[in-house]
Design an enzyme around this catalytic site. Sequence first.
Site, mmCIF file in Angstrom:
data_model
loop_
_atom_site.group_PDB
_atom_site.id
_atom_site.type_symbol
_atom_site.label_atom_id
_atom_site.label_comp_id
_atom_site.label_asym_id
_atom_site.label_seq_id
_atom_site.Cartn_x
_atom_site.Cartn_y
_atom_site.Cartn_z
ATOM 1 N N ASP A 1 -4.004 -1.182 5.473
ATOM 2 C CA ASP A 1 -4.422 -0.680 6.782
ATOM 3 C C ASP A 1 -5.919 -0.409 6.866
ATOM 4 O O ASP A 1 -6.468 -0.277 7.951
ATOM 5 C CB ASP A 1 -3.659 0.601 7.143
ATOM 6 C CG ASP A 1 -3.825 1.693 6.092
ATOM 7 O OD1 ASP A 1 -4.507 1.443 5.082
ATOM 8 O OD2 ASP A 1 -3.283 2.792 6.282
ATOM 9 N N ASP B 1 -8.725 -3.238 2.568
ATOM 10 C CA ASP B 1 -7.592 -4.145 2.337
ATOM 11 C C ASP B 1 -7.834 -5.553 2.891
ATOM 12 O O ASP B 1 -7.079 -6.474 2.576
ATOM 13 C CB ASP B 1 -6.320 -3.576 2.993
ATOM 14 C CG ASP B 1 -5.927 -2.229 2.413
ATOM 15 O OD1 ASP B 1 -6.026 -2.082 1.183
ATOM 16 O OD2 ASP B 1 -5.546 -1.335 3.177
ATOM 17 N N ASP C 1 0.863 -1.177 0.000
ATOM 18 C CA ASP C 1 0.000 0.000 0.000
ATOM 19 C C ASP C 1 0.908 1.239 0.000
ATOM 20 O O ASP C 1 1.994 1.201 0.570
ATOM 21 C CB ASP C 1 -0.874 -0.037 1.261
ATOM 22 C CG ASP C 1 -1.995 0.976 1.211
ATOM 23 O OD1 ASP C 1 -2.493 1.231 0.115
ATOM 24 O OD2 ASP C 1 -2.359 1.496 2.272
#
Length: 1001
Positions: free
Chosen positions: A693, A697, A347
């Site tokens: 996070d 996700d 990410d």
Amino acid sequence: MENAYARSVFEVLDAFRVDPTKGLSDHQIAENSKIYGKNVLPQEESTPLWKLLLKQFDDLLVRILIAAAIISFVLALINGETSLMAFLEPSVIFMILLANATVGVITETNAEKALEELRAYQADIATVLRNGCFSILPATELVPGDIVEVGVGCKVPADMRMVEMLSNQLRVDQAILTGESCSVAKGLESTSATNAVYQDKTNILFSGTVVVAGRARAVVVGVGSNTAMGNIRDAMLRTEDEVTPLKKKLDEFGKFLAKVIAGICALVWVVNIGHFQDPAHGGFIRGAIHYFKVAVALAVAAIPEGLPAVVTTCLALGTKRMARLHAIVRTLPSVETLGCTTVICSDKTGTLTTNMMSVSKICVVGSVHRGPITSEYTVSGTTFAPEGLIFDAAGMQLEFAAQYPCLLHLAMCSALCNESILQYNPDKRSYEKIGESTEVALRVLVEKIGLPGFDSMPSALNMLSKHERASYCNRYWEHQFKKTFVLDFSRDRKMMSVLCSRKHQEIMFSKGAPESIILRCTHILCNDDGSSVPLTADIRNELEARFQSFTGKETLRCLALALKRMPTGQQLLSYEDEASLTFIGLVGMLDPPREEVRNAMLSCMHAGIRVIVVTGDSKSTAESLCRKIGAFDHLDDFSGYSYTASEFEALSPLHRTLALQRMVLLTRVEPFHKKMLVEALQNQNEVVAMTGDGVNDAPALKKANIGISMGSGTAVAKSASDMILADDNFASIISAIAEGRAIYNNTKQFIRYMISSNIGEVVCIFVAAMLGTPDTLVPVQLLWVNLVTDGLPATAIGFNKQDINVMMAKPRKVNEAVVSGWLFFRYLVIGAYVGLATIAGFIWWFVYSDTGPKIPYNELVNFDSCSTRDTPYPCSIFSDRHPSTVSMTVLVVVEMFNALNNLSENQSLFVICPWSNPWLVWSILLTILLHLLILYIEPLSILFSVVPLSWIEWKVVMCLSFPVLIIDEILKFFSRRPRGRIFNIKFRRVELLPKSDGHDK
């Protein structure tokens, strides 16, 4: 309604037959409730505890152990044995299996918490218009067609289509869903984009997201499972946990071992059919049962009962070390999975970047009389901490930045034209924001510029406590000026203004989009002398060029700041006042990359690990970041390496496969894109680590071979992950991978150690059965050796030091056998020697020992006919405990020497000395001490069928045990030579563990 974003407001309202001024009627509410159900995420039935418990025994080796334990128990009953010793072995086996099953159940129950925690993101209440009246109702009672009003701080209760704006703008923080670093502006216009992703649906408010600015009304278009949050839940339910590479290898090893055990046991039983009728057994049936017991003992010897416990212990030790590296492991097997990771899907926001918007560039007009016209400053510091310096274009630090007129007025405007809060959290020991990230970045800039007036300002500010320092300069300007009126930001003006008064002077400060502010400016403030001069066409062109440079090449988010002196006594502002402004300066800000990331990316390249950056942000912003962190260092052209999710989906299957092999960046992604990417990479035999996070996700984190969530992330992401990064730092992943590789190497060493030890036990029992000697070792002695004397050194091998070049090697292949080729031959030789040495100790006592009967070897192998012959010795000597004690002691000591061999796979003990791993030395000493206790403490000696040994017997034990060091040193010597080794035999193509037919995920 799936396509509400593409329809006009009228079409959506008409579809639900709802009047936006009255809302739904009671009849419509009841009807819609029946059709669509309640606005709740359905509760998934949890797996019953008994099913979870049974699942832990779904392993071939475990089933063989259970069968061996049951058979031992039944045979003891058949033979009429009632002593504790008869039932000790099956009892211990059952206890070990139960302990391992308990660990497995706890791990699986933790995984189910992710679905429960997803419900925490649902709103509790909603302001709803029904029957012409507004009322506050539980969010669970909402139905499609309801008109809901939302404002600042509201959690969106369902998926809703905007129908009316009640303020100048509406901004929503939807980072938990899309991962976007900034809040998103929402509007009423329909979206015409094909294959629209969440980011394109600017007229939809998604369930669980939070309104950060403005007020609006919207019509509910999706509830419960038919929301974006519901889609995430469904994706998590469809995702099955991936089996770790080590687990696969151990499963394959189990199947292989089961076949070998079955073959050897059957062979031992069949070969001895002729001995079933020996008088010593008391009949054919009893003879068959006796050799069946031998076969069962052989099975117990072949299966490393302590292996699951030792693997668990070694992984647990690894988790402790990784916790010191800020990597908190939630599932033990994931420790080992890190070691063979080939791709990291990372990410962007918060992992590669700090997720703290910071001003990095400032542009002001220096002087119009001498060139260059504009001056540029660079600002250091990448967090919300009020720590950083300002440098001029030549790289020289500005010691007193507030002495420069433009910087001073930038600080004033940034502090006053601002609705955010910057504060210090003593619990987290970090600075936190309340409000828009861009506004907080301006707050931090004010602190970095400081205050004018005295030379000791920088050092004086550093003497303040962190709580006072957070907004000291901002508070100073807020006390100097009194805010009297605010013109809020609107989408058409793209700016906001505040009217302030100070000492009977009225000043308007404005900030907004550079193109909007510059258009309204007629004058500029000069940084050299503080004068205000007319804004000419040349200066305007220069400012616009600098603005394009900031937003284009450097992909900074830009704001322009301006001021205007107002008539004395003015108390109100209108849009017409926002004209004839004086330009102060231009600020460029970004979510900066973490300082450690560039070196971490370099480590990944050396280690053969590919990094794919996955983000919901725009392509240009993400590409700029990739340039800064080194992901694009080897590239001039990004085509074929950088894709948006829509571009990637549009590729044909063949081109998509090729794209996956080169991809570095995937942007504008939705949750299902991340999961799709993980699955596609796994189909190419990649071992994938996914970081994240947000709630969005969770499905990908669960699907990945190892899911890594951020310490500051959502509870849903943490519950779905295998590992949590306490410091949210990408560099910590690299450290954890290095630790994972070291743990796997150590795991390999102790598995090999246990295999060679068990081969020795199998050889001992098999050779004894083939020779026809009495039982060399009784089952309880085998169990003691497997659990205690094997277990302690094997666990200590897990403390072997990490190789210096552990991150210079390519990731191991997931189908790589734990023991293969030449290595298997080595451990077969070692195992054969261990077994033969154990038998030799047994035979020595009968044939040569001064304390033994000194009978001929021929008499020993025909012991079963002793009762039918006249012999000069009593037949009871074959029940003496001395020979099995010698054999057991030889087995224990030889395995202690063999443990030293496993300090390294190929390095000699002359290079790696034993005390390089003090834990191993102490475990060997402890094992010997425990063995001495069972030899010389009477209750224990009776329990384990052993007797004290004499000094002569100990010398024989040492003489038989020590050569294992010499044998392995010779084998290590050939291992260090080029392939082919001895006798020109190529072993590297032969594997102990069969390769999987299918691909490994």
